[in-house]
Each structure stands twice: as structure tokens, then as C-alpha cells.
Enzyme design. Structure first.
Site, PDB file in Angstrom:
ATOM      1  N   SER A  83       0.853  -1.193   0.000  1.00  0.00           N
ATOM      2  CA  SER A  83       0.000   0.000   0.000  1.00  0.00           C
ATOM      3  C   SER A  83       0.883   1.235   0.000  1.00  0.00           C
ATOM      4  O   SER A  83       2.076   1.154   0.325  1.00  0.00           O
ATOM      5  CB  SER A  83      -0.864  -0.004   1.273  1.00  0.00           C
ATOM      6  OG  SER A  83      -1.495   1.239   1.476  1.00  0.00           O
ATOM      7  N   TYR A  98      -3.451  -0.583   9.930  1.00  0.00           N
ATOM      8  CA  TYR A  98      -3.247  -0.804   8.489  1.00  0.00           C
ATOM      9  C   TYR A  98      -1.856  -0.318   8.085  1.00  0.00           C
ATOM     10  O   TYR A  98      -1.131  -1.007   7.347  1.00  0.00           O
ATOM     11  CB  TYR A  98      -4.337  -0.068   7.713  1.00  0.00           C
ATOM     12  CG  TYR A  98      -4.387  -0.353   6.232  1.00  0.00           C
ATOM     13  CD1 TYR A  98      -5.043  -1.484   5.743  1.00  0.00           C
ATOM     14  CD2 TYR A  98      -3.809   0.523   5.309  1.00  0.00           C
ATOM     15  CE1 TYR A  98      -5.105  -1.738   4.375  1.00  0.00           C
ATOM     16  CE2 TYR A  98      -3.874   0.275   3.945  1.00  0.00           C
ATOM     17  CZ  TYR A  98      -4.523  -0.857   3.481  1.00  0.00           C
ATOM     18  OH  TYR A  98      -4.578  -1.089   2.123  1.00  0.00           O
TER      19      TYR A  98
HETATM   20  P1  NAP Z   1     -11.747  -5.248  -1.461  1.00  0.00           P
HETATM   21  O1  NAP Z   1     -12.581  -5.141  -2.689  1.00  0.00           O
HETATM   22  O2  NAP Z   1     -12.352  -5.014  -0.123  1.00  0.00           O
HETATM   23  O3  NAP Z   1     -11.000  -6.649  -1.493  1.00  0.00           O
HETATM   24  C1  NAP Z   1     -10.435  -7.244  -0.354  1.00  0.00           C
HETATM   25  C2  NAP Z   1     -10.442  -8.732  -0.570  1.00  0.00           C
HETATM   26  O4  NAP Z   1      -9.873  -9.365   0.589  1.00  0.00           O
HETATM   27  C3  NAP Z   1     -11.853  -9.280  -0.729  1.00  0.00           C
HETATM   28  O5  NAP Z   1     -11.853 -10.342  -1.634  1.00  0.00           O
HETATM   29  C4  NAP Z   1     -12.132  -9.781   0.668  1.00  0.00           C
HETATM   30  O6  NAP Z   1     -13.131 -10.750   0.744  1.00  0.00           O
HETATM   31  C5  NAP Z   1     -10.781 -10.355   1.027  1.00  0.00           C
HETATM   32  N1  NAP Z   1     -10.704 -10.633   2.446  1.00  0.00           N
HETATM   33  C6  NAP Z   1     -10.761  -9.742   3.446  1.00  0.00           C
HETATM   34  N2  NAP Z   1     -10.730 -10.392   4.627  1.00  0.00           N
HETATM   35  C7  NAP Z   1     -10.631 -11.715   4.342  1.00  0.00           C
HETATM   36  C8  NAP Z   1     -10.564 -12.890   5.131  1.00  0.00           C
HETATM   37  N3  NAP Z   1     -10.604 -12.861   6.469  1.00  0.00           N
HETATM   38  N4  NAP Z   1     -10.469 -14.087   4.508  1.00  0.00           N
HETATM   39  C9  NAP Z   1     -10.469 -14.151   3.168  1.00  0.00           C
HETATM   40  N5  NAP Z   1     -10.529 -13.077   2.356  1.00  0.00           N
HETATM   41  C10 NAP Z   1     -10.620 -11.875   2.949  1.00  0.00           C
HETATM   42  O7  NAP Z   1     -10.584  -4.181  -1.523  1.00  0.00           O
HETATM   43  P2  NAP Z   1      -9.310  -4.029  -2.485  1.00  0.00           P
HETATM   44  O8  NAP Z   1      -9.041  -2.591  -2.530  1.00  0.00           O
HETATM   45  O9  NAP Z   1      -9.482  -4.774  -3.759  1.00  0.00           O
HETATM   46  O10 NAP Z   1      -8.183  -4.688  -1.580  1.00  0.00           O
HETATM   47  C11 NAP Z   1      -7.292  -5.685  -2.038  1.00  0.00           C
HETATM   48  C12 NAP Z   1      -5.921  -5.462  -1.431  1.00  0.00           C
HETATM   49  O11 NAP Z   1      -5.406  -4.217  -1.922  1.00  0.00           O
HETATM   50  C13 NAP Z   1      -5.921  -5.338   0.086  1.00  0.00           C
HETATM   51  O12 NAP Z   1      -4.775  -5.965   0.612  1.00  0.00           O
HETATM   52  C14 NAP Z   1      -5.844  -3.842   0.308  1.00  0.00           C
HETATM   53  O13 NAP Z   1      -5.284  -3.502   1.548  1.00  0.00           O
HETATM   54  C15 NAP Z   1      -4.939  -3.457  -0.841  1.00  0.00           C
HETATM   55  N6  NAP Z   1      -4.924  -2.044  -1.207  1.00  0.00           N
HETATM   56  C16 NAP Z   1      -6.046  -1.425  -1.683  1.00  0.00           C
HETATM   57  C17 NAP Z   1      -5.981  -0.089  -2.037  1.00  0.00           C
HETATM   58  C18 NAP Z   1      -7.145   0.674  -2.581  1.00  0.00           C
HETATM   59  O14 NAP Z   1      -7.031   1.889  -2.767  1.00  0.00           O
HETATM   60  N7  NAP Z   1      -8.264   0.054  -2.842  1.00  0.00           N
HETATM   61  C19 NAP Z   1      -4.785   0.622  -1.887  1.00  0.00           C
HETATM   62  C20 NAP Z   1      -3.676  -0.040  -1.396  1.00  0.00           C
HETATM   63  C21 NAP Z   1      -3.757  -1.377  -1.066  1.00  0.00           C
HETATM   64  P3  NAP Z   1     -14.637 -10.314   1.199  1.00  0.00           P
HETATM   65  O15 NAP Z   1     -15.291  -9.779  -0.035  1.00  0.00           O
HETATM   66  O16 NAP Z   1     -15.209 -11.583   1.703  1.00  0.00           O
HETATM   67  O17 NAP Z   1     -14.487  -9.259   2.270  1.00  0.00           O
END
Ligand code: NAP
Length: 251
Positions: free
Chosen positions: A143, A156
Site C-alpha cells: 500500500s 493498516y
Molecule cells: P476489497 O474489494 O475489499 O478486497 C479485499 C479482498 O480481501 C476481498 O476479496 C475480501 O473478501 C478479502 N478478504 C478480506 N478479509 C478476508 C478474510 N478474512 N479471509 C479471506 N478473504 C478476505 O478491496 P481491495 O481494494 O481490492 O483490496 C485488495 C488489497 O489491496 C488489500 O490488501 C488492500 O489492503 C490493498 N490495497 C487497496 C488499495 C485501494 O485503494 N483500494 C490501496 C492499497 C492497497 P470479502 O469480499 O469476503 O471481504
């Protein structure tokens, strides 16, 4: 020798691929030729459909990654179905926002356990067959908060800074044995993870004003970096945290 981004014959495991960045990466890896297993706690029907549309095979492994309890079962399922694991993308992650005065132990443990502890032990479980094969790629989703502190998200920031450290630690240990370990640091990407920020008019404006590219990122913006890091073209890239952020960190 021609540079290759081809993943034909490779097997990838992507965590948290039912939505957002994980879904975009899983589909892109399949488009590049890999068979893709997805591990997560929610129904990934849309992702499985999109992988099927590429002509590649998929595997749905249901696992709650908030603890390390399922990690060996997840890797075993990939090996049982495909006989190998070449690429691990540690994408599953959560975020908790709260003021310091009311930040709870549960807010700390939930984020650090899911985003950092499970990432490490799933990497360990996947690295064993990779090391036995003498090749593999581990890609961690870090991130901007691997570099910065953020606002009201201390667990986080701690976990994602830890992801940067673990990425480098594992890269050092595994480089001479054919396994590369890198991370991608996404900028502000429009997903469920950032829904609260997108919905907050002031924060949304502040964020937009600071992104040189002038827009929120899309999950697909992250996928090209993942294909690159998973591919033979990146065999000499290890221990790197690659920001894909529309220029945010350059500003
Ligand atoms: P997201 O749509 O909320 O995706 C998160 C994913 O992680 C979902 O598939 C979620 O499943 C899964 N997850 C969370 N807790 C879990 C658990 N206990 N067991 C299994 N799966 C779990 O958000 P995203 O933005 O795509 O996030 C993906 C990654 O990118 C994360 O590591 C996040 O920190 C990182 N990231 C995102 C951003 C951004 O701006 N969006 C920026 C930097 C980093 P559920 O649908 O079941 O919750």
C-alpha cells in the site's frame, strides 16, 4: 532470448479474488495464460466466470484468512488440483478506521492478522513447493501506507509497512533458490476498501487533488504490474515494492 510475459503452463493462487484488485489480478493472470486458484471467504462466482472466459482452468477454495489456520489446506488444494504452484498473490486485506482514543485491540489484531500474519504463513506454505521446484513468484499487495502513515488507520499502516519488510526479508532468503518475492503498492483504487473515502466529499477532493494522473485508480490498473512480476520478464526483479499510484508518491 525473447522477453516473455507469457504465463502459459503456470499455476497461480490469488487470495481475496472475489472482488476489487484481487479479481482484476486473477483475471489478468488467466489472460496471460495461467490456471488460477482463488482463495477467500466469499463466493467468487463472477471471478470464476471471467477466468472461464479466458479458457483457463480455475479452482475455488473457500477459506477465512483472518487466521493462519487454513493456509496449509489452501496450498494443498492447489497442489492436489494442478500438481504445482508457480505464483502466489497475497491480496486479501482489510482496513479499520478510527481515532486513536477509541482504537481497539480488535481493530489492531484483525488487520495485522489478516494483512500481515496470514500473508507470511501462506507465503511459507507456498514457498515449500516452489523451492522444491526451484522456481516461483510471490507477489504481496502492499500500500502507499507501506511508505506513509495515512490518517486514522494505524493498524493498516503497521501491517502494510510490515508487508514491505517481509517482502524484502523473504526476497533475500529465497533469491538464490529461484523464488522472487516482490510487492505492489497500489495508490487510491476505487474498491470496497476505499468506499468510505470515496463517499467523504472532503477526503475525496483532497485525494483527487494530489494524484498527478487526476483520477482514482481502477483495479485493472494494478493487474499489469502483477502479470509483469509473475512473468519470466521479472526473473531478476526481487525485493522490490512497486508503486502503481498515478504518481502519488512522486508528488
Ligand atoms: P476489497 O474489494 O475489499 O478486497 C479485499 C479482498 O480481501 C476481498 O476479496 C475480501 O473478501 C478479502 N478478504 C478480506 N478479509 C478476508 C478474510 N478474512 N479471509 C479471506 N478473504 C478476505 O478491496 P481491495 O481494494 O481490492 O483490496 C485488495 C488489497 O489491496 C488489500 O490488501 C488492500 O489492503 C490493498 N490495497 C487497496 C488499495 C485501494 O485503494 N483500494 C490501496 C492499497 C492497497 P470479502 O469480499 O469476503 O471481504
Amino acid at each position: 532470448m525473447a522477453i516473455s510475459f507469457d504465463l502459459a503452463g503456470k499455476v497461480a493462487l490469488v487470495t481475496g479474488a472475489n472482488t476489487g484488485i484481487g479479481q482484476a489480478i486473477a483475471v489478468a493472470l488467466a489472460q496471460a495464460g495461467a490456471d488460477v486458484a482463488v482463495a477467500g471467504r466469499s463466493e467468487p462466482a463472477e471471478t470464476l466466470d471471467r477466468i472461464a472466459g479466458t479458457g483457463r482452468a480455475s479452482l475455488d477454495i473457500r477459506a477465512d484468512l483472518s487466521s493462519i489456520e487454513p493456509v496449509q489446506r489452501v496450498v494443498d488444494a492447489v497442489i492436489e488440483r494442478f500438481g504445482r504452484i508457480d505464483i502466489l498473490v497475497n491480496n486479501a486485506g482489510i482496513i479499520r478506521r478510527a481515532d486513536l482514543e477509541v482504537f481497539t485491540e480488535e481493530d489492531w489484531d484483525a488487520v495485522v492478522d489478516t494483512n500481515l500474519k496470514t500473508l507470511f504463513f501462506l507465503s511459507q506454505a507456498a514457498a515449500r513447493p516452489m523451492l522444491a521446484a526451484g522456481a516461483g513468484k510471490i507477489i504481496n499487495i502492499a500500500s502507499l501506507l507501506s511508505f506513509q502513515g495515512g490518517i486514522r488507520v494505524p493498524s493498516y499502516a503497521a501491517a502494510k509497512s510490515g508487508v514491505s519488510g517481509v517482502t524484502k526479508a523473504l526476497a533475500n532468503e529465497l533469491a538464490s533458490r529461484g523464488v522472487q518475492v516482490n510487492a505492489i503498492a497500489p495508490g487510491y483504487i476505487a474498491t470496497n476498501n476505499t468506499a468510505a473515502l470515496q463517499g467523504d466529499e472532503t477526503r475525496n477532493r483532497q485525494i483527487m487533488e494530489r494524484i498527478p494522473t487526476g483520477r482514482w485508480g481502477r483495479p485493472e490498473d494494478i493487474a499489469g504490474a502483477a502479470v509483469f512480476l509473475a512473468s519470466p520478464a521479472a526473473d531478476y526483479v526481487t525485493g522490490h515494492v512497486l508503486a502503481v499510484d498515478g504518481g502519488w508518491l512522486a508528488r
